[in-house]
Design a protein around this motif. Structure first.
Motif, short mmCIF file in Angstrom:
data_model
loop_
_atom_site.label_atom_id
_atom_site.label_comp_id
_atom_site.label_asym_id
_atom_site.label_seq_id
_atom_site.Cartn_x
_atom_site.Cartn_y
_atom_site.Cartn_z
N TYR A 12 27.81 -3.14 -80.81
CA TYR A 12 27.41 -2.67 -79.60
C TYR A 12 28.20 -2.03 -78.47
O TYR A 12 28.01 -1.41 -77.45
N SER A 13 29.29 -2.49 -79.04
CA SER A 13 30.92 -1.98 -77.97
C SER A 13 31.08 -0.41 -78.91
O SER A 13 31.56 0.50 -77.84
N ASP A 14 30.28 0.04 -79.36
CA ASP A 14 30.47 1.44 -80.42
C ASP A 14 29.77 2.29 -80.43
O ASP A 14 28.68 1.91 -80.77
N SER A 15 29.38 2.50 -79.71
CA SER A 15 28.18 3.20 -78.94
C SER A 15 27.48 4.41 -79.22
O SER A 15 26.20 4.61 -80.10
N GLY A 16 27.81 5.12 -81.11
CA GLY A 16 27.03 5.62 -81.77
C GLY A 16 26.61 4.68 -82.33
O GLY A 16 25.59 5.37 -82.89
N LYS A 17 27.17 3.17 -83.72
CA LYS A 17 26.59 2.27 -83.54
C LYS A 17 25.88 1.81 -83.18
O LYS A 17 24.56 1.37 -83.59
N ASP A 70 28.05 7.72 -63.42
CA ASP A 70 28.22 9.34 -63.94
C ASP A 70 27.67 9.20 -65.53
O ASP A 70 27.22 7.87 -66.08
N SER A 71 27.65 10.06 -66.07
CA SER A 71 26.81 10.31 -67.31
C SER A 71 27.01 9.47 -68.34
O SER A 71 26.11 8.62 -69.30
N TYR A 72 28.29 9.49 -68.88
CA TYR A 72 28.92 9.37 -69.44
C TYR A 72 29.10 7.47 -69.67
O TYR A 72 28.87 6.74 -70.75
N SER A 73 29.33 6.95 -68.37
CA SER A 73 29.75 5.70 -68.29
C SER A 73 27.99 4.61 -68.07
O SER A 73 27.92 4.38 -68.97
N ASN A 91 25.49 6.06 -70.24
CA ASN A 91 25.46 5.75 -71.95
C ASN A 91 25.95 5.14 -72.77
O ASN A 91 25.27 4.08 -73.38
N ILE A 92 27.09 4.10 -72.25
CA ILE A 92 28.14 3.67 -72.73
C ILE A 92 27.83 2.65 -73.04
O ILE A 92 26.64 1.42 -73.54
N THR A 93 27.83 1.53 -71.24
CA THR A 93 26.89 0.66 -71.03
C THR A 93 25.36 0.46 -71.19
O THR A 93 25.36 -0.45 -71.43
N PHE A 94 24.61 1.50 -71.42
CA PHE A 94 23.10 1.54 -71.93
C PHE A 94 23.27 0.74 -73.15
O PHE A 94 21.94 0.20 -73.38
N SER A 95 23.81 1.19 -73.66
CA SER A 95 23.60 0.94 -75.23
C SER A 95 24.78 -0.02 -75.70
O SER A 95 23.25 -0.94 -76.52
N PRO A 104 22.82 11.12 -61.42
CA PRO A 104 22.72 12.01 -63.42
C PRO A 104 21.65 12.02 -63.42
O PRO A 104 19.96 10.63 -62.70
N ASP A 105 20.50 12.82 -64.19
CA ASP A 105 19.41 12.78 -65.08
C ASP A 105 19.08 11.12 -65.88
O ASP A 105 19.83 10.97 -67.24
N THR A 106 18.21 10.07 -65.53
CA THR A 106 18.10 9.19 -66.64
C THR A 106 16.88 9.14 -67.29
O THR A 106 16.60 7.62 -68.31
N ASN A 107 15.97 9.61 -67.50
CA ASN A 107 14.93 10.48 -68.09
C ASN A 107 15.05 9.72 -69.24
O ASN A 107 13.88 8.98 -69.89
#
Length: 253
Positions: free
Chosen positions: A237-242, A123-126, A128-132, A177-180
């Motif tokens: 890298y484990s903190d998505s915001g950072k 999903d979009s959340y996972s 976003n987290i793993t990509f960052s 989910p849109d990945t653009n």
């Protein structure tokens, strides 16, 4: 072994220069009327000696973390291709898109295309987290484990990968989910990344991104040798915001 040979030769050269330039230059130059030239050569030899000795000491201090357990790569390509290779024995039985979830294309020694593969179940959340996390890991790990001065990463995501054990309705592919937003380019210079780490995390050396006290070679589930990421590295890298703050800092506008 190669580095030891080089520095051994450098120290021999230093000894020769000290002997020629400081102790007894008259042995080589026996012409008594060359005082001015002798002085120039003496001074030049002394300066060169100091430069060589300083270079040796600086390199020695920079290599304190490069012990036999530290995985140091000669090229960025070797490093990047190895990041996804966890060397788990069962990996040999898995398809490549699961065993190596990032497709790597080499553009130049310091420039790469990275396509991150995700299952259609992501999903979009996972994503976003793993990509960052993965992007920051690729960037910082490569600088920490190589001597490259700059790195360019062209990033993209493919979330249409269907695991071999999953049967789906083809129409499910229409609602992914849109990945653009993940299609981007990062360009970072070594000195700028270190300046960023120093300013935001009080990290003064890339050596601080690894932890010598926790070696993977003792992990019964993995045959990988080397040092684990340090706590400081994990917190980034484990903190998505950072992680996204770092990504946006080096994202090409």
């Amino acid at each position: 072994m190669y580095a030891a040979t080089v520095f051994g030769l450098l120290f021999l050269l230093v000894d020769m220069l000290i002997f020629i330039g400081i102790i007894k230059l008259d042995i080589v130059f026996k012409i008594k009327k060359m005082n001015c030239k002798q002085l120039i050569i003496r001074v030049s030899c002394k300066v060169l000696c100091l430069v060589l000795l300083s270079s040796c000491s600086i390199d020695t201090s920079n290599q304190h973390n490069r012990n036999s357990d530290f995985k140091f790569y000669q090229t960025a390509e070797e490093c990047i291709r190895d990041i996804d290779n966890y060397n788990y024995p069962e990996n040999d039985k898995l398809p490549d898109e699961i065993k190596y979830p990032t497709y790597v294309e080499v553009i130049s020694p310091n420039e790469f295309k990275l396509m991150r593969l995700y299952s259609i179940r992501a999903d979009s959340y996972s994503i976003n987290i793993t990509f960052s996390a993965n992007t920051v890991y690729y960037l910082l790990y490569t600088f920490a484990h190589t001597n490259i001065t700059e790195l360019t990463l062209h990033l993209d995501v493919n979330n249409r990968m269907i695991p071999p054990y999953l049967e789906i309705d083809p129409t499910a592919l229409d609602n992914l989910p849109d990945t653009n937003v993940y299609k981007m380019t990062l360009h970072a210079k070594r000195k700028d990344v270190l300046a960023y780490l120093r300013k935001h995390y009080q990290i003064n050396s890339f050596d601080e991104l690894t932890d010598e006290s926790d070696k993977l070679s003792n992990d019964p589930t993995s045959s990988t040798t080397g040092t684990k990421p340090s706590d400081k590295f994990v917190k980034i890298y484990s903190d998505s915001g950072k992680a996204w703050e770092l990504i946006n800092t080096f994202k090409v506008k």
